[in-house]
Write a protein that holds these residues in place. Structure first.
Motif, PDB file in Angstrom:
ATOM      1  N   ARG A 112      40.615  35.615  34.583  1.00 17.77           N
ATOM      2  CA  ARG A 112      39.390  36.079  35.584  1.00 17.77           C
ATOM      3  C   ARG A 112      39.302  37.665  35.673  1.00 17.77           C
ATOM      4  O   ARG A 112      40.468  38.281  34.229  1.00 17.77           O
ATOM      5  N   ARG A 113      38.760  38.183  35.741  1.00 19.31           N
ATOM      6  CA  ARG A 113      38.561  39.728  35.615  1.00 19.31           C
ATOM      7  C   ARG A 113      39.715  40.383  35.989  1.00 19.31           C
ATOM      8  O   ARG A 113      40.079  41.458  35.414  1.00 19.31           O
ATOM      9  N   ARG A 114      40.067  40.583  37.730  1.00 20.16           N
ATOM     10  CA  ARG A 114      41.192  40.622  38.234  1.00 20.16           C
ATOM     11  C   ARG A 114      42.799  39.777  37.758  1.00 20.16           C
ATOM     12  O   ARG A 114      42.510  38.742  37.923  1.00 20.16           O
ATOM     13  N   GLY A 115      43.830  40.589  36.829  1.00 19.29           N
ATOM     14  CA  GLY A 115      44.617  39.440  36.934  1.00 19.29           C
ATOM     15  C   GLY A 115      44.876  38.511  35.983  1.00 19.29           C
ATOM     16  O   GLY A 115      45.366  37.302  36.570  1.00 19.29           O
ATOM     17  N   PRO A 116      44.231  38.633  34.414  1.00 19.49           N
ATOM     18  CA  PRO A 116      43.271  37.805  34.160  1.00 19.49           C
ATOM     19  C   PRO A 116      45.100  36.867  33.469  1.00 19.49           C
ATOM     20  O   PRO A 116      46.803  37.711  33.297  1.00 19.49           O
TER      21      PRO A 116
END
Length: 912
Positions: free
Chosen positions: A757-761
Motif C-alpha cells: 500500500r502507499r501508506r504503511g507498506p
C-alpha cells in the motif's frame, strides 16, 4: 632277606616329609581363610549370583534348571537361570552423592531396581544342596537399555519380557535344548555349532530363540509356559495371546490391539574365523582377541594372494554417455570422470562405464525411453595412492533418482540394546535390485564390547541400538532417500529433525507429516568412521551449472581401530550431485580409502567396515521358485547375500530397489490428500521429462473451486523480485526486478505476491537489500539459498543475500486465524505454504476472503499459511512457462520466480 634294606625308600620319603607337611599346612590355612559357602537360603544364593555379575539379584528372580544327577551337580554344577542387574560404572556418582551410585540404568525401571538381563550359570552343590562355587556365567539377552522381567521356565524352555521407556518392547522365549538339527549337520559344522553354543549359552547345545515384537507395545505383560506353548496376558486388560509351539505363530483369538508378531531366529553356524575373536576374548581377554584377529586377517590375506583372481561376474554397456538433456541444461548422469592419482593411468581408469548386471531384469521403461539412462549403475576402477600403485578401489555410482534404499538388521547382528533383534526380512522381490554389505559389529573407536558402546542402528522407526552423538551415520527416510553425516550432538533429540527412533514403530508413512515432519530417517546405521569434504558449496545452488567446486585438501576420515591394516574395506558416500558412490577394495588401509572417496567427488560418507565383516555389492534377482540369483560386482567381494527371497538374513544389509515397477515414476515431492486428483501441470517442466516437478489439482472449498499447484523441492531455486508498482522512499536502494540473466532461460513459473500500500507498506527485501522497512507483523515469506520458508514476522534479522516479504498470516499451527475470514472484494486470491519435505503449495481461487484458499491448504497438511497479498489487494496469479498467459521477465506486482533445476540425485546431508 630281612637285611635287604627299604632304607632308600624310607630315606626318600623322610627327606620330603617337611615339604609334604608344609603343603598340607598351606592347604589347611587356605581352607580356613576361605569364606564359608553361602547358606542354603534364597537370599544367600541370590547374593552369590549377584556377586558373580558384579551387580544384584533378587531372591525371587532365579530358577534352577533340571538336575543332572549327584555327580554332575557336584563336579560340573547345576545350571541356574536368573535375572540380574549389573552395576554400571558412573564416574560422576561420587560427586552427586549416594543416590547416584545405582548408575544410570536404575532410573529406567519404575521400581528403581535397574535394568536386568537374563543370565545362566553353573553352581556346584553339596549333597545337601548347599552351593559351593559358581562359574560359566553367560548373559542370554544382553539388552543394556531394556529391563528383563517375569522370568518363567518349564523344562528346557524359558521366557522373559523386556521393558523400556514404560512399555513392553518384546518377549523372548529360549529353548536351551538347542534347535534339534545337530545330528543332520556334518562333523565340522557340529563342532563349530558346539563352540558357538558354549560361547553364547555355556552349553554345547546352544539355544533356539523366538522373539515376539509389537507394533503397539503394551504397558505390561504376564507370561506362563505350558506344554502347548507360551501363554501371555497383555496390557492392563490382560488381553490373551499365545505362542503356538507347533506353528511358531502368535494366536490372538481375533483380538490383536498390540499387533503381536513372532519371529523364530534361525541359528547359523559361524565360520572358524568368526569364532576365533570371541573365543580368544572369552578365554584370553580383549587384548589377545585383537592379536588373534590380526593374525587371522594376515593369514587370510596371505591365502588370498595364492588364489587366482576369478573372472568378472558382470558385464558393462561400454563407456557411459551423458544423459540426454534439453539445450542449456546440464546432464548430471553419469558422474564426472574420476581423475587418476597414478600417472600414467591404466586403460579406462577413472572413466565410468554403465553396469548392466547379467540378470533377466531391467528397470521398466529404461530401454524404451531415450530420456532415461540405460542403467542406473556405473562402475570404474581407481588406484588412489601414487606411492602404492598396487592398491585398487572399485567404485560403483548409483543413480538415486531411480533407486531407493532400505536398511534391514539381521537376526544375529547387530545385537540390540533393548527389545527384540532384527528380523532380517528381505524387501519386496518385485523391486529388489541388490544389497550392500554392512559391518555387523560396528563399535565406537576404542570402545569395549559393551552394548552401550555399540554404534546405532534403527530399523522401521525402532532403535535396536540408539544412535550415538557425533557418530558417522547413514540414514534412510520413508521414501528411500539416503542421508549422510554425523549424528547431531547435544542430547536434545527433540530439536533434531532426525529423531524418529524415539517415536512409535507403528507410525504409518503418512503419520510423520501429521506429527510435523516427513523427513525423519525411518532407519539408520552408524559406521566406525566418517568422511567429510571440507569447503563444499551447497549442492543445490550449483546443480544448474558445472559440478560444485570442492576443497579436497581438507577432506577428513575420522580415525578408527585398525586403520593401518591392509585388508578388505568398503565405504558409502554421496556426491555433490546427490548420487551415491560405493567404494570397495580387497586390500586397503584407511588412508587409501579416504583418498578414493575424495577423488570420487564425495561430500560426506561413512565407512561400512573392514574385514572380517562381509562387504561388497551384490546384484539380486528373484526367480519364480523364490531363489535369489546373486552376482557380486567383483568376485573377490566377501559379501554373502541372502540365497532365498523368503529367507531371513543374519547380518545387516542396505538393500537397493527400483523406485517403481510398471507404474509411472513416483513424484519426488509430497502430494497430500487422499481424494485430490493430482496431475502433472501442463506447463514446461525441468529435466528430466520423465519426472515432472510441478503438479496441479482442483478442490472445492466454501463453494469455490480452488486450484492448487505443488512445486517439488530440490527442483527449483526461488527468487523474489520487486514489482514496478512498489513505492519505496527516495532514500531506499533500488531493488532488483528481474532474475539474473544466466537464470532467465530456466525460469518456469512466476507467482504474484501483490504490491504494498502507499501508506504503511509491508516490508520487502531482495538479495539482502531492504527496500521497505519490516514492521514485524503477520507472516514472513523468506527465501534463503533458493528455498522458501514461511515464518511469523519479526525475530532474527535477515541473513545476507536473503529475499523476504511480509504477508498476512492466515493459519498457524494448523489452525485458521481471524485474518483469513476478513471480508473484502471479490477478486483473484492466493495463499501459500511449505510442507515438511520442502514442497511449496500455492492455492488460487476467486473469493471475497482468504478462507477458501487457506482451508484448502490446511486440508492438504499445511501447518502455517500466508496469503500472497502485500496489501494493495491486486489480483493473484500463477504464470507458467509454455502456458497462457506467457511468463514475463518483470511484473508490476512483486513476484516469486521459480528457476528450474535439473533433477539431482536424492542423497542429502544430515544437518541439525
Amino acid at each position: 632277606m630281612t637285611d635287604r634294606p627299604l632304607s632308600p625308600w624310607i630315606d626318600h620319603l623322610r627327606g620330603r616329609l617337611p615339604i609334604a607337611l608344609g603343603v598340607a599346612l598351606l592347604g589347611v590355612v587356605a581352607r580356613l581363610s576361605t569364606p564359608p559357602p553361602p547358606a542354603r537360603t534364597a537370599d544367600a544364593i541370590a547374593g552369590m549370583l549377584g556377586e558373580a555379575i558384579g551387580g544384584a539379584v533378587d531372591p525371587d528372580d532365579f530358577v534352577w534348571e533340571e538336575r543332572g544327577g549327584f555327580f554332575s551337580d557336584a563336579l560340573l554344577g547345576r545350571r541356574v537361570l536368573f535375572l540380574g542387574v549389573p552395576r554400571v560404572p558412573d564416574p560422576g556418582a561420587a560427586e552427586r552423592g549416594p543416590e547416584a551410585e545405582r548408575g544410570p540404568d536404575a532410573e529406567r525401571a519404575p521400581d528403581g531396581r535397574g535394568a536386568a538381563d537374563l543370565y545362566r550359570a553353573r553352581v556346584r552343590l553339596t549333597r545337601s544342596g548347599r552351593p559351593v562355587s559358581l562359574d560359566g556365567v553367560r548373559n542370554l539377552t544382553g539388552t543394556p537399555l531394556g529391563d528383563d522381567r517375569g522370568l518363567v521356565a518349564r523344562g528346557s524352555r524359558v521366557a522373559v519380557t523386556t521393558t523400556a521407556f514404560g512399555v513392553v518392547q518384546g518377549i523372548t522365549q529360549l529353548d536351551l535344548g538347542g534347535d534339534g538339527r545337530a545330528g543332520a549337520r556334518p562333523v565340522g559344522e557340529r563342532l563349530r555349532a558346539a563352540i558357538d553354543g558354549w560361547l553364547e549359552t555355556g552349553s554345547v547345545d546352544g539355544a533356539s530363540r523366538t522373539e515376539i515384537s509389537f507394533d503397539n507395545p503394551p504397558a505390561s505383560a504376564r507370561l506362563d509356559l505350558v506344554d502347548e506353548g507360551l501363554v501371555m496376558a497383555l496390557g492392563p486388560e490382560a488381553v490373551p495371546a499365545a505362542l503356538n509351539a507347533g506353528t511358531g505363530e502368535v494366536d490372538t483369538g481375533g483380538r490383536d490391539p498390540f499387533v503381536a508378531r513372532a519371529h523364530h531366529l534361525p541359528r547359523r553356524v559361524p565360520s572358524l574365523g568368526e569364532l576365533a575373536g570371541p573365543s580368544a576374548e572369552r578365554l584370553l581377554g580383549p587384548t589377545a582377541a585383537a592379536a588373534v584377529e590380526r593374525l587371522a586377517l594376515a593369514a587370510d590375506r596371505a591365502a588370498a594372494g595364492l588364489r587366482a583372481a576369478p573372472a568378472a561376474a558382470y558385464v558393462t554397456r561400454g563407456p557411459a554417455s551423458p544423459e540426454p538433456a534439453p539445450e542449456g541444461w546440464p546432464s548430471l548422469w553419469p558422474p564426472p570422470p574420476v581423475a587418476p592419482a597414478v600417472d600414467p593411468p591404466l586403460p579406462g581408469e577413472g572413466a565410468w562405464e554403465l553396469v548392466a548386471p547379467s540378470l533377466p531384469r531391467a528397470l521398466p521403461g529404461i530401454e524404451e525411453d531415450p530420456q532415461r539412462p540405460s542403467s542406473p549403475f556405473a562402475a570404474t576402477t581407481l588406484r588412489p595412492d601414487p606411492r602404492r600403485s598396487e592398491l585398487r578401489v572399485h567404485l560403483l555410482a548409483i543413480d538415486t533418482r531411480h533407486i531407493r534404499f532400505t536398511l534391514q538388521a539381521g537376526h544375529e547382528a547387530p545385537r540390540p540394546t533393548v527389545g527384540p533383534r532384527g528380523t532380517g526380512q528381505i524387501p519386496n522381490p518385485s523391486t529388489l535390485r541388490g544389497a550392500i554389505g554392512l559391518g555387523a559389529s560396528a563399535r565406537a573407536p576404542g570402545a569395549p564390547h559393551a552394548g552401550t558402546e555399540s554404534l546405532g542402528m534403527v530399523v522401521g522407526g525402532r532403535a535396536l541400538v540408539p544412535p550415538r552423538d557425533g557418530a558417522a551415520t547413514l540414514g534412510v527416510d520413508l521414501s528411500g532417500r539416503p542421508y549422510f553425516g554425523a549424528w547431531p550432538s547435544g542430547g536434545d533429540v527433540e530439536r533434531v529433525p532426525w529423531a524418529l527412533w524415539q517415536r512409535p514403530a507403528a507410525a504409518s508413512p503418512g503419520a510423520p507429516r501429521a506429527e510435523g515432519s516427513a523427513r525423519f530417517p525411518w532407519a539408520l546405521w552408524q559406521g566406525p568412521s566418517l568422511f567429510e569434504a571440507g569447503g563444499a558449496a551447497a549442492p543445490l545452488a550449483l546443480l544448474a551449472g558445472p559440478p560444485a567446486e570442492r576443497a579436497p585438501a581438507s577432506a577428513t576420515l575420522s580415525s578408527g581401530d585398525g586403520d593401518d591394516l591392509v585388508v578388505e574395506r568398503a565405504a558409502l558416500c554421496m556426491t555433490d550431485r546427490g548420487f551415491v558412490v560405493h567404494a570397495w577394495g580387497s586390500a586397503l588401509d584407511a588412508a587409501a580409502l579416504r583418498a578414493a572417496l575424495e577423488r570420487a567427488g564425495c561430500l560426506a560418507g561413512v565407512s561400512l567396515g573392514r574385514a572380517p565383516d562381509p562387504l561388497g555389492v551384490a546384484f539380486l534377482s528373484p526367480q519364480q521358485d523364490g531363489i535369489l540369483t546373486a552376482e557380486r560386482l567383483s568376485p573377490a567381494m566377501s559379501i554373502a547375500p541372502p540365497e532365498h527371497a523368503a529367507a531371513a538374513s543374519p547380518r545387516p544389509f542396505l538393500f537397493f530397489e527400483s523406485r517403481w515397477t510398471d507404474a509411472p515414476p513416483a513424484p519426488d515431492l509430497s502430494l497430500p490428500g487422499e481424494s485430490v486428483g493430482w496431475a502433472a501441470d501442463g506447463g514446461a517442466q525441468p529435466p528430466p521429462a520423465w519426472s515432472p516437478a510441478v503438479y496441479a489439482a482442483d478442490t472445492v472449498h466454501l463453494g469455490a473451486q480452488v486450484r492448487v499447484h505443488a512445486f517439488a523441492p530440490d527442483r527449483f531455486l526461488f527468487r523474489l523480485r520487486a514489482g514496478s508498482r512498489e513505492i519505496s522512499p527516495r532514500s531506499a536502494p533500488k531493488l532488483d526486478a528481474e532474475v539474473p540473466a544466466d537464470e532467465r532461460r530456466q525460469v518456469l513459473a512466476a507467482i504474484g505476491v501483490g504490491t504494498g500500500r502507499r501508506r504503511g507498506p509491508r516490508g520487502l527485501a531482495v538479495g539482502g537489500t531492504v527496500g521497505l522497512r519490516f514492521r514485524g507483523e503477520g507472516g514472513l515469506l523468506l527465501v534463503q539459498k533458493g528455498r522458501v520458508e514461511i515464518r511469523p514476522a519479526g525475530g532474527a534479522p535477515l541473513a545476507p543475500g536473503a529475499d523476504a516479504t511480509e504477508l498476512p498470516l492466515t493459519a498457524d499451527d494448523g489452525r485458521l486465524r481471524p485474518e483469513a475470514r476478513e471480508i473484502g472484494t471479490m477478486r483473484r486470491r492466493s495463499a501459500a505454504c511449505v510442507l515438511d519435505d520442502g514442497t511449496l503449495l500455492v492455492a488460487t481461487t476467486t473469493f471475497d476472503s482468504d478462507e477458501a484458499t487457506t482451508e484448502a491448504l490446511l486440508d492438504l497438511g499445511c501447518a502455517r499459511v500466508a496469503a500472497l497479498d502485500r496489501g494493495a489487494h491486486r489480483n493473484a496469479f500463477v504464470h507458467r512457462a509454455s502456458g497462457d498467459p506467457a511468463l514475463q521477465q518483470a511484473y508490476e506486482e512483486t513476484a516469486l520466480f521459480a528457476v528450474g533445476v535439473a533433477m539431482p540425485g536424492r542423497a542429502r546431508r544430515i544437518t541439525p
